[in-house]
Design an enzyme around this catalytic site. Structure first.
Site: not given
Ligand code: ZN
Length: 508
Positions: A271-272, A275, A301
């Site tokens: 997830h990160e 980003h 997101e």
């Protein structure tokens, strides 16, 4: 130096200050010793003050006026227009809030964080209620300062997802809700059948002993393979995973570990990284202007969710990585077939806690919060009724009974920080991700085959070229139309969920 060059120089200097603030914040969450808290808070407040002073100074406002007249005289180039438009928008918004108001809100929310944490510990909503009521009043006031056409909630939403309104959100969320609630019921009924079948879905089978030191190399392998550049970024540990960027060539991400299971650190890291890839994909020469900034929180997101879910929870991804995971952790994975692993990491189970929610239930958590906070700001419901209303919605949408406020209305930190209008961006991220992923699949026909051989480069490149590179050149609405030739809607997400989970749960 021309007026516009001077303007850009001032913006760059503002960004140096912002980067300083971000690094102090990153250090606070990653390395700072406990007793450093007080001096760090003072230092950060001082730098934040400098940024505000510089941005609202007579010198800067004079410069902004000069650029405005160039803009009005149609003397700005295409990209310069965007830079002016975005800076002017932010400037106008900041100017609308009186200094006493900003100070009062920031004082109240920093106190509120403590009160909320205590209330959650005791699972006692009444302890938080008086503070929450004050915050809601201030947020209504803030909306009035900003001004709005239809709903005061629109003015707050503007901070996080510029251009979007509550009535547009309703149009997007309503069909999603109408699909998800009965679909979840269908899955719950099918779960019983699946339990008896050969391919079990039982989260316990993937639990075991996962020492942090053994998890790290695997996470680094995954991060690198999907494009995280260690020469431009770091991966560290913190209580709450986050991404922060000082520059496209210095992006920091964090993750957290659970020694009983690798899935939270794995999902969190992917997830990160999503980003981080956004930030790393922004052209270096645009640093210091809106062309070097992400479009909105929803679009940001989408970049984390697309890697975490559409990629990181797919069979294609695991076809490549599962043998490597088995090698790193023979126990328990050697005995577990990939198909069983795939179904287990995608298990659907309604739970109280949003951050642990699966892809099917996650957006229902967000819709609950959105409906409540919109009604609070519009004055349709009272803060004292929140626990009752919260529990009722959780029962209606997710089919479970909340037993205490800590697992219910008190679970998220956002309202204590005055972040009304933030929650919807989580769901928007999921919806953008599904719509974007469908477009990429159409233009790169062998995409999933590439994933299976561990090649994520053309996917990463596509995202970079079509999203990251543009900075704030397009608004979120323009960007999604530019990419998919239609506005954001929930149909792509609905189709994605229907296909994936009908297969996993063998629905007809
Ligand atoms: Zn995120």
């Amino acid at each position: 130096m021309s007026v516009f060059e001077e303007f850009k120089k001032q913006l760059l200097e503002l960004n140096y200050l912002k980067s300083t603030l971000y690094i102090l914040d990153w250090d606070e969450q990653v390395y700072m010793p406990e007793k450093g808290a007080r001096i760090r808070a003072n230092t950060k407040a001082y730098i934040a003050g400098l940024i505000h002073q510089k941005f609202t100074s007579k010198e800067f406002s004079k410069l902004l006026k000069e650029v405005k007249s160039l803009y009005e005289a149609k003397k700005l180039k295409d990209k310069e227009k965007v830079i002016f438009r975005e800076v002017y928008r932010e400037y106008e918004r900041e100017r609308k809030l009186p200094l006493e108001f900003v100070t009062e809100l920031s004082r109240l929310t920093s106190e509120a964080h403590h009160t909320w944490a205590e209330a959650r510990k005791q699972s006692n909503f009444k302890h938080f209620l008086p503070t929450l009521k004050k915050i809601i009043e201030l947020k209504k006031e803030e909306a009035n300062y900003y001004g709005f056409k239809e709903s005061p909630y629109d003015a707050l939403l503007e901070t996080f997802e510029p251009g979007l309104t509550a009535s547009q959100l309703d149009v997007i969320f309503e069909p999603l809700k109408q699909f998800l609630i009965p679909f979840l019921k269908q899955i719950s009924r099918a779960s019983l059948r699946v339990k008896k079948s050969k391919v079990k879905i039982n989260p316990k089978i993937i639990q075991g002993k996962f020492p942090i030191e053994q998890q790290k190399p695997f996470l680094e392998l995954v991060a690198k393979q999907i494009g995280f550049d260690y020469q431009k970024g770091r991966l560290d540990t913190s209580t709450h995973p986050f991404t922060t960027q000082f520059h496209p060539e210095d992006v920091r991400i964090t993750t957290r570990f659970d020694e009983q299971t690798i899935t939270p650190a794995l999902g969190g890291t992917i997830h990160e990284v999503g980003h981080a890839l956004y930030e790393m994909g922004i052209p270096v020469e645009n640093f210091g202007s809106p062309l070097g900034e992400s479009v909105s929180l929803g679009i940001h997101e989408s970049q984390s969710r697309i890697w975490e879910n559409q990629v990181g929870k797919s069979r294609h991804f695991w076809k490549y990585f599962y043998p490597k995971l088995q090698k790193q952790f023979p126990k328990p994975f050697k005995k577990i077939k990939m198909e069983e692993f795939y179904k287990t990491i995608n298990m659907v189970k309604p739970s109280f806690i949003r951050v642990e929610a699966d892809e099917v239930t996650y957006n229902l958590h967000i819709i609950i919060r959105y409906e409540l906070e919109r009604d609070l700001i519009e004055g349709k419901i009272k803060a004292e009724d929140l626990p009752k209303l919260w529990n009722q919605k959780v029962k209606d949408y997710l089919g479970i009974e909340i037993k205490n406020d800590a697992d219910g209305v008190l679970q998220d930190v956002h309202w204590s920080g005055g972040m009304f209008g933030y929650f919807p961006t989580y769901s928007l991220g999921n919806l953008y991700a599904a719509q974007i992923f469908m477009c990429v699949k159409n233009v790169i026909p062998h995409l999933t085959k590439e994933f299976e051989s561990g090649d994520f480069s053309s996917f990463g490149e596509w995202l970079k070229r079509n999203i990251h590179m543009h900075g704030k050149y397009y608004s979120a609405a323009e960007l999604i139309e530019h990419i998919s030739e239609e506005p954001l809607n929930s149909q792509y997400f609905i189709d994605y969920i229907k296909e994936k989970y009908s297969d996993i749960y063998r629905l007809d």
